[in-house]
Design a protein around this motif. Structure first.
Motif, PDB file in Angstrom:
ATOM      1  N   THR A  25       0.841  -1.304  -0.079  1.00  0.00           N
ATOM      2  CA  THR A  25      -0.044  -0.021  -0.130  1.00  0.00           C
ATOM      3  C   THR A  25       0.689   1.056  -0.095  1.00  0.00           C
ATOM      4  O   THR A  25       0.339   2.514  -0.265  1.00  0.00           O
ATOM      5  N   GLY A  26       2.102   1.282   0.219  1.00  0.00           N
ATOM      6  CA  GLY A  26       2.959   2.375   0.263  1.00  0.00           C
ATOM      7  C   GLY A  26       3.336   3.115  -0.985  1.00  0.00           C
ATOM      8  O   GLY A  26       2.985   2.257  -1.955  1.00  0.00           O
ATOM      9  N   GLY A  27       4.397   4.013  -0.936  1.00  0.00           N
ATOM     10  CA  GLY A  27       4.544   4.739  -2.315  1.00  0.00           C
ATOM     11  C   GLY A  27       5.255   3.577  -3.266  1.00  0.00           C
ATOM     12  O   GLY A  27       4.839   3.736  -4.244  1.00  0.00           O
ATOM     13  N   VAL A  45      -2.013  -8.085  -1.272  1.00  0.00           N
ATOM     14  CA  VAL A  45      -1.581  -7.214  -0.674  1.00  0.00           C
ATOM     15  C   VAL A  45      -2.152  -6.908   0.604  1.00  0.00           C
ATOM     16  O   VAL A  45      -3.529  -6.780   0.886  1.00  0.00           O
ATOM     17  N   PRO A  46      -1.515  -7.265   1.802  1.00  0.00           N
ATOM     18  CA  PRO A  46      -2.093  -7.131   3.132  1.00  0.00           C
ATOM     19  C   PRO A  46      -1.802  -5.761   3.548  1.00  0.00           C
ATOM     20  O   PRO A  46      -1.095  -5.081   3.259  1.00  0.00           O
ATOM     21  N   THR A  47      -2.852  -5.387   4.365  1.00  0.00           N
ATOM     22  CA  THR A  47      -2.623  -4.234   5.082  1.00  0.00           C
ATOM     23  C   THR A  47      -3.180  -3.961   6.203  1.00  0.00           C
ATOM     24  O   THR A  47      -3.996  -4.952   6.607  1.00  0.00           O
ATOM     25  N   VAL A 149      13.538  -8.118  -1.116  1.00  0.00           N
ATOM     26  CA  VAL A 149      13.451  -7.333   0.135  1.00  0.00           C
ATOM     27  C   VAL A 149      13.745  -5.841  -0.417  1.00  0.00           C
ATOM     28  O   VAL A 149      14.761  -5.748  -1.410  1.00  0.00           O
ATOM     29  N   VAL A 150      13.085  -4.866  -0.188  1.00  0.00           N
ATOM     30  CA  VAL A 150      13.404  -3.757  -0.775  1.00  0.00           C
ATOM     31  C   VAL A 150      14.053  -2.821   0.451  1.00  0.00           C
ATOM     32  O   VAL A 150      13.391  -2.813   1.412  1.00  0.00           O
ATOM     33  N   VAL A 151      15.152  -2.126   0.109  1.00  0.00           N
ATOM     34  CA  VAL A 151      15.732  -1.098   1.081  1.00  0.00           C
ATOM     35  C   VAL A 151      16.328   0.141   0.366  1.00  0.00           C
ATOM     36  O   VAL A 151      16.007   0.052  -0.835  1.00  0.00           O
ATOM     37  N   GLY A 152      16.660   0.939   1.105  1.00  0.00           N
ATOM     38  CA  GLY A 152      17.241   2.268   0.491  1.00  0.00           C
ATOM     39  C   GLY A 152      18.824   2.239   0.591  1.00  0.00           C
ATOM     40  O   GLY A 152      19.362   1.373   1.152  1.00  0.00           O
ATOM     41  N   GLU A 153      19.437   3.192  -0.074  1.00  0.00           N
ATOM     42  CA  GLU A 153      20.638   3.483  -0.147  1.00  0.00           C
ATOM     43  C   GLU A 153      21.312   3.496   1.295  1.00  0.00           C
ATOM     44  O   GLU A 153      22.506   3.423   1.617  1.00  0.00           O
ATOM     45  N   VAL A 193      17.951  -2.368  -3.895  1.00  0.00           N
ATOM     46  CA  VAL A 193      18.923  -1.078  -3.000  1.00  0.00           C
ATOM     47  C   VAL A 193      18.302   0.103  -3.613  1.00  0.00           C
ATOM     48  O   VAL A 193      18.974   0.474  -4.857  1.00  0.00           O
ATOM     49  N   LEU A 194      17.513   0.779  -3.265  1.00  0.00           N
ATOM     50  CA  LEU A 194      16.813   2.160  -3.935  1.00  0.00           C
ATOM     51  C   LEU A 194      17.525   3.467  -3.710  1.00  0.00           C
ATOM     52  O   LEU A 194      17.709   3.467  -2.297  1.00  0.00           O
ATOM     53  N   GLY A 195      17.594   4.037  -4.652  1.00  0.00           N
ATOM     54  CA  GLY A 195      18.235   5.435  -4.551  1.00  0.00           C
ATOM     55  C   GLY A 195      16.587   6.113  -4.158  1.00  0.00           C
ATOM     56  O   GLY A 195      15.578   5.544  -3.830  1.00  0.00           O
ATOM     57  N   PRO A 196      16.572   7.587  -4.336  1.00  0.00           N
ATOM     58  CA  PRO A 196      15.298   8.403  -4.003  1.00  0.00           C
ATOM     59  C   PRO A 196      14.245   7.912  -5.042  1.00  0.00           C
ATOM     60  O   PRO A 196      14.704   7.669  -6.213  1.00  0.00           O
ATOM     61  N   VAL A 197      12.858   7.701  -4.803  1.00  0.00           N
ATOM     62  CA  VAL A 197      12.003   7.075  -5.551  1.00  0.00           C
ATOM     63  C   VAL A 197      10.770   8.377  -5.909  1.00  0.00           C
ATOM     64  O   VAL A 197      10.521   8.767  -5.005  1.00  0.00           O
ATOM     65  N   ARG A 198      10.333   8.285  -7.046  1.00  0.00           N
ATOM     66  CA  ARG A 198       9.395   8.940  -7.539  1.00  0.00           C
ATOM     67  C   ARG A 198       8.060   8.471  -7.060  1.00  0.00           C
ATOM     68  O   ARG A 198       7.452   7.599  -7.854  1.00  0.00           O
TER      69      ARG A 198
HETATM   70  N1  LIG Z   1      10.191   6.185  -0.845  1.00  0.00           N
HETATM   71  C1  LIG Z   1      11.367   6.499  -1.276  1.00  0.00           C
HETATM   72  O1  LIG Z   1      11.573   7.322  -2.039  1.00  0.00           O
HETATM   73  C2  LIG Z   1      12.572   5.196  -0.796  1.00  0.00           C
HETATM   74  C3  LIG Z   1      13.803   5.313  -1.191  1.00  0.00           C
HETATM   75  C4  LIG Z   1      14.459   4.331  -0.832  1.00  0.00           C
HETATM   76  C5  LIG Z   1      14.114   3.329  -0.260  1.00  0.00           C
HETATM   77  N2  LIG Z   1      12.818   3.233   0.034  1.00  0.00           N
HETATM   78  C6  LIG Z   1      12.380   1.893   0.939  1.00  0.00           C
HETATM   79  O2  LIG Z   1      11.219   1.451   0.000  1.00  0.00           O
HETATM   80  C7  LIG Z   1      10.489   0.651   1.313  1.00  0.00           C
HETATM   81  C8  LIG Z   1       9.029   1.313   1.223  1.00  0.00           C
HETATM   82  O3  LIG Z   1       9.220   2.608   1.232  1.00  0.00           O
HETATM   83  P1  LIG Z   1       7.904   3.740   0.965  1.00  0.00           P
HETATM   84  O4  LIG Z   1       8.431   4.939   0.607  1.00  0.00           O
HETATM   85  O5  LIG Z   1       6.858   2.959   0.073  1.00  0.00           O
HETATM   86  O6  LIG Z   1       7.253   3.666   2.152  1.00  0.00           O
HETATM   87  P2  LIG Z   1       5.740   3.991   2.684  1.00  0.00           P
HETATM   88  O7  LIG Z   1       4.855   4.655   1.492  1.00  0.00           O
HETATM   89  O8  LIG Z   1       5.802   4.479   4.088  1.00  0.00           O
HETATM   90  O9  LIG Z   1       4.820   2.505   2.582  1.00  0.00           O
HETATM   91  C9  LIG Z   1       5.241   1.586   3.662  1.00  0.00           C
HETATM   92  C10 LIG Z   1       4.350   0.391   3.645  1.00  0.00           C
HETATM   93  O10 LIG Z   1       4.836  -0.462   4.748  1.00  0.00           O
HETATM   94  C11 LIG Z   1       3.780  -0.893   5.296  1.00  0.00           C
HETATM   95  N3  LIG Z   1       4.325  -0.924   6.742  1.00  0.00           N
HETATM   96  C12 LIG Z   1       4.455  -2.038   7.653  1.00  0.00           C
HETATM   97  N4  LIG Z   1       4.887  -1.934   8.905  1.00  0.00           N
HETATM   98  C13 LIG Z   1       5.193  -0.577   9.114  1.00  0.00           C
HETATM   99  C14 LIG Z   1       5.716   0.137   9.789  1.00  0.00           C
HETATM  100  N5  LIG Z   1       6.323  -0.135  11.101  1.00  0.00           N
HETATM  101  N6  LIG Z   1       5.913   1.321   9.706  1.00  0.00           N
HETATM  102  C15 LIG Z   1       5.671   1.892   8.406  1.00  0.00           C
HETATM  103  N7  LIG Z   1       5.006   1.405   7.571  1.00  0.00           N
HETATM  104  C16 LIG Z   1       4.873   0.004   7.672  1.00  0.00           C
HETATM  105  C17 LIG Z   1       2.693   0.073   5.292  1.00  0.00           C
HETATM  106  O11 LIG Z   1       1.676  -0.749   4.960  1.00  0.00           O
HETATM  107  P3  LIG Z   1       0.232  -0.944   5.747  1.00  0.00           P
HETATM  108  O12 LIG Z   1       0.083   0.085   6.741  1.00  0.00           O
HETATM  109  O13 LIG Z   1      -0.816  -0.883   4.632  1.00  0.00           O
HETATM  110  O14 LIG Z   1       0.213  -2.345   6.237  1.00  0.00           O
HETATM  111  C18 LIG Z   1       2.935   0.906   4.353  1.00  0.00           C
HETATM  112  O15 LIG Z   1       2.233   1.312   3.263  1.00  0.00           O
HETATM  113  C19 LIG Z   1      11.139   0.957   2.403  1.00  0.00           C
HETATM  114  O16 LIG Z   1      12.168   0.068   2.892  1.00  0.00           O
HETATM  115  C20 LIG Z   1      12.114   2.257   2.397  1.00  0.00           C
HETATM  116  O17 LIG Z   1      13.126   2.439   2.944  1.00  0.00           O
HETATM  117  C21 LIG Z   1      11.988   4.048  -0.537  1.00  0.00           C
END
Ligand SMILES: NC(=O)c1ccc[n+]([C@@H]2O[C@H](COP(=O)([O-])OP(=O)(O)OC[C@H]3O[C@@H](n4cnc5c(N)ncnc54)[C@H](OP(=O)(O)O)[C@@H]3O)[C@@H](O)[C@H]2O)c1
Length: 353
Positions: A25-27, A45-47, A149-153, A193-198
Motif C-alpha cells: 500500500t506504500g509509495g 496485498v495485506p494491509t 526485499v526492498v531497502v534504501g541506499e 537497493v533504491l536511491g530516491p524514488v518518485r
Molecule cells: N520512497 C522512497 O523514496 C524510498 C527510497 C529508498 C528506499 N525506500 C524503501 O522502500 C521501502 C518502502 O518505502 P515507501 O516509501 O514505499 O514507504 P511507505 O510509503 O511508508 O510504505 C510502507 C508500507 O509499509 C507498511 N508497513 C508495515 N509496517 C510498517 C511500519 N512499522 N511502519 C511504516 N510502514 C509499515 C505500510 O503498509 P500498511 O500500513 O498498509 O500495512 C506502508 O504502506 C522502505 O524499505 C524504504 O526504505 C523508499
C-alpha cells in the motif's frame, strides 16, 4: 542523457503466479503492485487497516482488477505473518513470489539521542515485520519464484540523524546474503537497493529518480527470469535499464564484455568531440544489451585524452554495437589526432560476477 525507455518494451507474462506484496500500500509498493498486476499475476496485498485498504483501492483505480487480493491482516508479527502465508497458500494454492517494500523513513535524532520508543519503531518494529514475513514465506516459495526485499541506499551509506534506518536496512541486506548462503541456490532472494524514488508522495522528485513503477518492473523481471538472487542497485534510471537487461536475459555478468578505449582530440576540437560523444550516448545506451557507456576527460589539462568505458551483456551484443557504430567512425575520426583504434576488451568485474 540516459535512455529510460527500452526496458519498458519488455512484457512479462506472469499469469497464474501468486505474488505477496506486504507493504504494497506504500509509495514504492504501489508501483510494485501495479506492475505485477499488469504482468497478469495474482497479487495479495495485506494491509493493517481497513482505511488503508480503501485508500489504496482508490489510488490504484482501474488497475485494481479481480486479481488484486487486498486483505486486512496484520503481517508485522511472527504469528500474523504465519497466518497470512498459511491463508494465502490455502486460498490460492501457494506462494510464488514475495516483494517486501515494508516501512518508510525515520529521522530526526543522532544515534546517542534516540529513546527506546525510536528504537522500537524504527529498528525493532520494521526489522521484526521483515523477519516475520521472510520466515513465514520462504518455506512456501515455489522453485521458480523470487523473494525481493526492498531497502534504501541508507543501508550502505550512513545518513546523519537517520541512523536507525541505516542500521535496520543494512540488517536486511545481510538477511538477503544469509538467505542466499543458506538456501544454496534452491530459491532466489534479491535485495533491491533504491536511491530516491518518485512515488505518489514525493513532492519534489528529481529528473533521474527511479519511479515506483520501475521498481516494480525490476521485481517483475527478477520473478520472470531465472537469474540467481543478488543485490541490485537502483539509484537512477541507468541502473534500472541495466538491471532489467541482465534479469531479462538470465545472463550472469560473467558473460559481459567490458571495453576500454582512449582518444586524443585534435587541438581545439575537444568540446566538439565531447558533444558528439554525448549525442551518441543516448543511442548507445538504448542499444539492446548495453549495460554501461561513459566518457571521461583526463584531468591532465595539457594532454587532453578521452577514456570511453562500455559494458555489454554478451559478445553478441558488443558485436551488434560495433556494426551499428561503424557509420559514426568517420565523424569521430575527423576530430581526433590519430584514427580511432578498436577498444581493448575485458571480462566482467571479477569481484562481483
Ligand atoms: N520512497 C522512497 O523514496 C524510498 C527510497 C529508498 C528506499 N525506500 C524503501 O522502500 C521501502 C518502502 O518505502 P515507501 O516509501 O514505499 O514507504 P511507505 O510509503 O511508508 O510504505 C510502507 C508500507 O509499509 C507498511 N508497513 C508495515 N509496517 C510498517 C511500519 N512499522 N511502519 C511504516 N510502514 C509499515 C505500510 O503498509 P500498511 O500500513 O498498509 O500495512 C506502508 O504502506 C522502505 O524499505 C524504504 O526504505 C523508499
Amino acid at each position: 542523457m540516459v535512455s529510460t525507455n527500452h526496458h519498458k518494451l519488455d512484457v512479462h507474462d506472469l499469469s497464474g503466479r501468486r505474488v505477496l506484496v506486504p507493504g504494497g500500500t506504500g509509495g514504492v509498493g504501489e508501483g510494485v503492485v501495479r506492475r505485477y498486476l499488469a504482468a497478469g499475476a495474482d497479487v495479495v496485498v495485506p494491509t493493517r487497516t481497513e482505511q488503508r485498504a480503501e485508500e489504496f483501492r482508490k489510488v490504484l483505480g482501474d488497475a485494481a482488477t479481480a486479481r488484486l487480493h487486498l486483505v486486512v491482516h496484520d503481517y508485522t508479527s511472527f504469528a500474523g505473518a504465519e497466518g497470512l502465508a498459511t491463508e494465502m497458500a490455502r486460498n490460492l494454492g501457494g506462494i510464488d513470489d514475495v516483494v517486501a517494500p515494508i516501512g518508510g523513513f525515520w529521522s530526526g535524532r543522532r544515534l546517542w539521542e534516540i529513546d527506546e520508543s525510536d528504537w522500537q519503531t524504527a529498528f525493532v518494529g520494521l526489522a521484526t515485520a521483515h523477519a516475520a514475513v521472510m520466515r513465514a514465506c520462504v518455506p512456501h516459495l515455489s522453485p521458480s519464484g523470487a523473494y525481493c526485499v526492498v531497502v534504501g541506499e541508507s543501508a550502505v551509506t550512513p545518513v546523519p540523524t537517520a541512523g536507525l534506518v541505516s542500521m535496520e536496512q543494512s540488517a536486511l541486506l545481510m538477511m538477503q546474503r544469509v538467505l542466499t548462503a543458506e538456501l544454496g541456490g534452491d530459491r532466489r532472494v534479491f535485495a533491491l537497493v533504491l536511491g530516491p524514488v518518485r512515488t505518489r508522495s514525493a513532492t519534489a522528485a528529481g529528473p533521474g529518480w527511479v519511479t515506483a513503477d520501475e521498481v516494480g518492473d525490476v521485481a517483475v523481471a527478477a520473478s520472470a527470469g531465472s537469474l540467481a538472487g543478488r543485490e541490485i542497485q537502483l539509484r537512477d534510471q541507468g541502473d534500472v535499464s541495466r538491471a532489467i537487461a541482465v534479469l531479462r536475459n538470465g545472463r550472469s555478468r560473467a558473460e559481459a564484455v567490458v571495453t576500454m578505449s582512449t582518444m586524443r582530440p585534435k587541438p581545439g576540437r575537444e568540446s566538439e568531440l565531447l558533444d558528439l560523444l554525448g549525442e551518441l550516448a543516448t543511442q548507445i545506451r538504448a542499444e539492446p544489451g548495453c549495460l554501461r557507456y561513459s566518457a571521461h576527460l583526463t584531468r591532465a589539462a595539457d594532454h587532453p585524452t578521452v577514456l570511453i568505458l562500455m559494458e555489454f551483456e554478451s559478445s553478441e551484443a558488443f558485436e551488434a554495437h560495433s556494426a551499428r557504430i561503424a557509420e559514426q567512425v568517420p565523424r569521430i575520426g575527423a576530430l581526433l589526432e590519430t584514427p580511432p583504434a578498436p577498444p581493448a576488451l575485458f571480462g566482467s568485474d571479477m569481484t562481483t560476477a
